[in-house]
Design a protein around this motif. Structure first.
Motif, PDB file in Angstrom:
ATOM      1  N   LEU A   5      26.237 -18.644  53.125  1.00 46.72           N
ATOM      2  CA  LEU A   5      25.285 -19.008  52.081  1.00 46.72           C
ATOM      3  C   LEU A   5      24.030 -19.559  52.738  1.00 46.72           C
ATOM      4  CD1 LEU A   5      24.707 -19.469  49.035  1.00 46.72           C
ATOM      5  CD2 LEU A   5      25.901 -21.651  49.247  1.00 46.72           C
ATOM      6  N   LEU A  18      23.750 -14.880  49.438  1.00 43.87           N
ATOM      7  CA  LEU A  18      25.095 -14.738  49.980  1.00 43.87           C
ATOM      8  C   LEU A  18      25.146 -13.455  50.798  1.00 43.87           C
ATOM      9  CD1 LEU A  18      27.537 -15.597  47.050  1.00 43.87           C
ATOM     10  CD2 LEU A  18      27.546 -16.666  49.307  1.00 43.87           C
ATOM     11  N   CYS A  57      22.869 -21.543  43.771  1.00 40.96           N
ATOM     12  CA  CYS A  57      24.110 -21.121  44.432  1.00 40.96           C
ATOM     13  C   CYS A  57      25.098 -20.542  43.429  1.00 40.96           C
ATOM     14  CB  CYS A  57      24.731 -22.288  45.188  1.00 40.96           C
ATOM     15  SG  CYS A  57      23.767 -22.815  46.632  1.00 40.96           S
ATOM     16  N   LEU A  61      26.666 -16.745  43.551  1.00 44.83           N
ATOM     17  CA  LEU A  61      28.103 -16.490  43.535  1.00 44.83           C
ATOM     18  C   LEU A  61      28.494 -15.616  42.352  1.00 44.83           C
ATOM     19  CD1 LEU A  61      29.195 -20.097  44.482  1.00 44.83           C
ATOM     20  CD2 LEU A  61      29.774 -18.061  45.815  1.00 44.83           C
ATOM     21  N   SER A  62      27.871 -15.862  41.201  1.00 45.71           N
ATOM     22  CA  SER A  62      28.161 -15.056  40.020  1.00 45.71           C
ATOM     23  C   SER A  62      27.691 -13.621  40.222  1.00 45.71           C
ATOM     24  CB  SER A  62      27.476 -15.671  38.794  1.00 45.71           C
ATOM     25  OG  SER A  62      27.657 -14.863  37.652  1.00 45.71           O
ATOM     26  N   ASN A  65      30.049 -11.909  42.344  1.00 43.02           N
ATOM     27  CA  ASN A  65      31.406 -11.859  41.759  1.00 43.02           C
ATOM     28  C   ASN A  65      32.455 -12.199  42.804  1.00 43.02           C
ATOM     29  OD1 ASN A  65      33.306 -11.517  39.713  1.00 43.02           O
ATOM     30  ND2 ASN A  65      33.567  -9.322  40.158  1.00 43.02           N
ATOM     31  N   VAL A  66      32.240 -13.323  43.492  1.00 45.94           N
ATOM     32  CA  VAL A  66      33.177 -13.766  44.524  1.00 45.94           C
ATOM     33  C   VAL A  66      33.603 -15.198  44.226  1.00 45.94           C
ATOM     34  CG1 VAL A  66      32.236 -12.251  46.292  1.00 45.94           C
ATOM     35  CG2 VAL A  66      31.311 -14.572  46.024  1.00 45.94           C
ATOM     36  N   ASP A  67      34.671 -15.612  44.869  1.00 49.15           N
ATOM     37  CA  ASP A  67      35.147 -16.981  44.739  1.00 49.15           C
ATOM     38  C   ASP A  67      34.386 -17.868  45.715  1.00 49.15           C
ATOM     39  OD1 ASP A  67      37.033 -19.349  45.445  1.00 49.15           O
ATOM     40  OD2 ASP A  67      37.877 -18.455  43.617  1.00 49.15           O
ATOM     41  N   PRO A  68      33.959 -19.062  45.302  1.00 52.30           N
ATOM     42  CA  PRO A  68      33.247 -19.957  46.216  1.00 52.30           C
ATOM     43  C   PRO A  68      34.014 -20.259  47.498  1.00 52.30           C
ATOM     44  CG  PRO A  68      33.071 -20.759  43.971  1.00 52.30           C
ATOM     45  CD  PRO A  68      34.047 -19.624  43.938  1.00 52.30           C
ATOM     46  N   ASP A  70      35.297 -18.256  49.360  1.00 50.33           N
ATOM     47  CA  ASP A  70      35.020 -17.215  50.355  1.00 50.33           C
ATOM     48  C   ASP A  70      33.869 -17.602  51.283  1.00 50.33           C
ATOM     49  OD1 ASP A  70      37.013 -15.579  49.335  1.00 50.33           O
ATOM     50  OD2 ASP A  70      35.654 -14.508  48.001  1.00 50.33           O
ATOM     51  N   VAL A  71      33.110 -18.645  50.907  1.00 57.24           N
ATOM     52  CA  VAL A  71      31.970 -19.086  51.724  1.00 57.24           C
ATOM     53  C   VAL A  71      32.494 -19.898  52.913  1.00 57.24           C
ATOM     54  CG1 VAL A  71      29.859 -20.466  51.782  1.00 57.24           C
ATOM     55  CG2 VAL A  71      30.414 -19.092  49.754  1.00 57.24           C
ATOM     56  N   GLY A 234      33.150 -25.032  45.798  1.00 56.63           N
ATOM     57  CA  GLY A 234      33.732 -24.560  47.045  1.00 56.63           C
ATOM     58  C   GLY A 234      34.886 -25.430  47.484  1.00 56.63           C
TER      59      GLY A 234
END
Length: 496
Positions: A5, A18, A57, A61-62, A65-68, A70-71, A234
């Motif tokens: 990020l 991202l 942020c 993320l939206s 379309n990922v889960d936080p 994953d950062v 996250g």
């Protein structure tokens, strides 16, 4: 392996990107506005930056379309020079003074009386102006001494956001080198604070205790705190990089190498090129700051860029696209020249100056006015390029143009004409956020930031060749600039 990020917290807004940690592929973007801030009193509440960071942020993320979770790493780049004063509990004492706050004019003048410009340049790489943090500290000492007494840590905007993410009071060489009390070339290039320069402000304070730690370009600055993880959605322990200044991160995102010249056309105008050696310009035109790789990024920054063309477009009653069309249709006649010091100027250091449109006749057209507005922005930066060259900086590589103003074909064509060199528009719409991602990826993978920079170097969207020279406004500009600067820099200076 995950996502990184990268955050760009500018004067106007917060942007987030991202990217895939391995390939650099862009996965999502987000943006949130900041409150308006213009000089001479230009201040913002740092809490607004933090709120905007969360919004930007979340949007990135939206979009991805990922889960936080994953950062794997975060890096923040932001507007330079500003002053964020924290008390012993880590709370913000007063609104942050921004780079374009010019209320410390008199305090900086006093500092430059106490220490000659040549010594400032030799010791810090730059001659301080009202933009620099040291001037804002001096303003605080004069007008809000009770707040200065409460101050236990002096941070810059990106430092503050890194602090909110990690709980660490940490900065990097690029930002420290723009404070006016740090020597980036000292100790083998690691850099060293110069508390004696702040003793010119107040000799009774233990300034060394107020400095954030200076982290290296590829060093982990900290980890996401539980509170910050809850705020961002996250998980605690996510790596936080040192971050950097906005132009310095942009250089990372663009993948520029020594010799490459970048013209950045945003709220302010900047021309810079990377260098392996430090620059010390006693004239004060070139700021010999550090970069985000362990080297240097000598630059010249003007106060007026996009705001100039925006203002003249409003005066002519056209939008940006029509305004660019007018400028490019102006023909080859000499026409008027604009000295674009609309809201004061930073280089040259004329914070009380105003703009001058000269060379107008009864035959002057709207097209020529539009061309003059674009050229006025560019000519100030072309003069900055000439100062870089006089200081021995290699400028023989590519010429890149970035920022919001780079979207204007008039800026691209007129810059190519003025330089008689091809101008490239990189495929990097948000170079600063991209550069923050580069640094985050280096931290996450344990790689040298220069390795990631080179691997992620963007391609070129457009190449604009120069047209045959039928007119050269530089001599007219030089005469008009001298007259304008004499007016605002001498005994006849008019107060705003």
């Amino acid at each position: 392996m995950g996502l990184v990020l990268g955050i760009d917290s500018s004067t106007q807004s917060c942007k987030a990107e991202l990217r895939d940690v391995d390939s650099g592929e862009l996965r999502g973007t987000g943006r949130a506005p900041h409150p308006p801030a213009t000089g001479p009193v230009s201040e913002q509440d740092p809490q607004e930056w933090w709120s905007a960071l969360g919004t930007a942020c979340a949007a990135a993320l939206s979009a991805a379309n990922v889960d936080p979770s994953d950062v794997v790493a975060v890096s923040v780049a932001a507007q330079c020079h500003g002053l964020v004063a924290l008390d012993s509990a880590g709370a913000v004492i007063r609104p942050a003074k921004l780079w374009n706050d010019t209320t410390s004019i008199d305090e900086v003048a006093r500092l430059r009386e106490l220490l000659p410009d040549a010594d400032w340049a030799r010791r810090t790489g730059s001659v301080p102006t009202a933009a620099f943090t040291i001037g804002k500290v001096a303003w605080l000492a004069r007008y809000e001494p009770e707040n200065l007494r409460r101050t236990t840590t002096v941070l810059l905007p990106h430092d503050y956001l890194t602090f909110r993410l990690s709980g660490e009071r940490v900065t990097d060489r690029s930002e420290a080198s723009g404070t006016g009390y740090f020597d980036a070339s000292a100790d083998g290039g690691r850099g060293r604070y110069l508390p004696d320069l702040l003793e010119l402000v107040d000799p009774q304070i233990d300034w060394s205790s107020t400095f954030p730690r200076v982290a290296g370009p590829s060093e982990v600055a900290g980890e996401l705190t539980t509170e910050a993880a809850e705020f961002l959605g996250g998980h605690p322990g996510t790596l936080v990089a040192a971050g950097g200044g906005d132009q310095h991160a942009a250089a990372l995102g663009l993948g520029v190498a020594p010799g490459d010249v970048t013209f950045s056309l945003g709220t302010s105008g900047v021309v810079f090129t990377p260098s392996t050696t430090a620059v010390h310009d006693a004239s004060g035109t070139v700021d010999g700051v550090a970069d985000c790789t362990g080297g240097y990024l000598p630059l010249v920054s003007t106060l007026n860029a996009a705001r100039v063309t925006d203002q003249f477009a409003r005066l002519l009653g056209v939008d940006a696209a029509e305004f660019a069309e007018l400028a490019l249709a102006a023909g080859t006649d000499t026409g008027p020249v604009l000295i674009a010091h609309l809201d004061g100027e930073r280089k040259p250091d004329l914070p009380r100056a105003r703009g001058t449109l000269t060379g107008i006749t009864s035959a002057t057209t709207r097209k020529e006015i539009a061309r003059a507005a674009h050229e006025g922005v560019l000519l100030g930066l072309v003069r900055g390029l000439e100062h870089l060259q006089r200081n021995g900086v290699d400028t023989g590589g590519r010429v890149l143009v970035v920022g919001g103003g780079a979207r204007s074909p008039a800026h691209r064509h007129l810059l190519a004409d003025l330089l008689q060199r091809e101008v490239e528009l990189p495929d990097a719409d948000e170079a600063t956020a991209r550069g923050a991602c580069v640094q985050a990826a280096a931290v996450a993978t344990g790689a040298d930031v220069r390795t990631v920079r080179d691997a992620w170097r963007p391609g070129t969207l457009l190449r604009t060749p120069p047209r045959p020279v039928h007119r050269d406004p530089r001599a007219h500009y030089a005469r008009a600039a001298k007259a304008t600067e004499d007016l605002w820099n001498g005994d006849h200076r008019v107060e705003p």
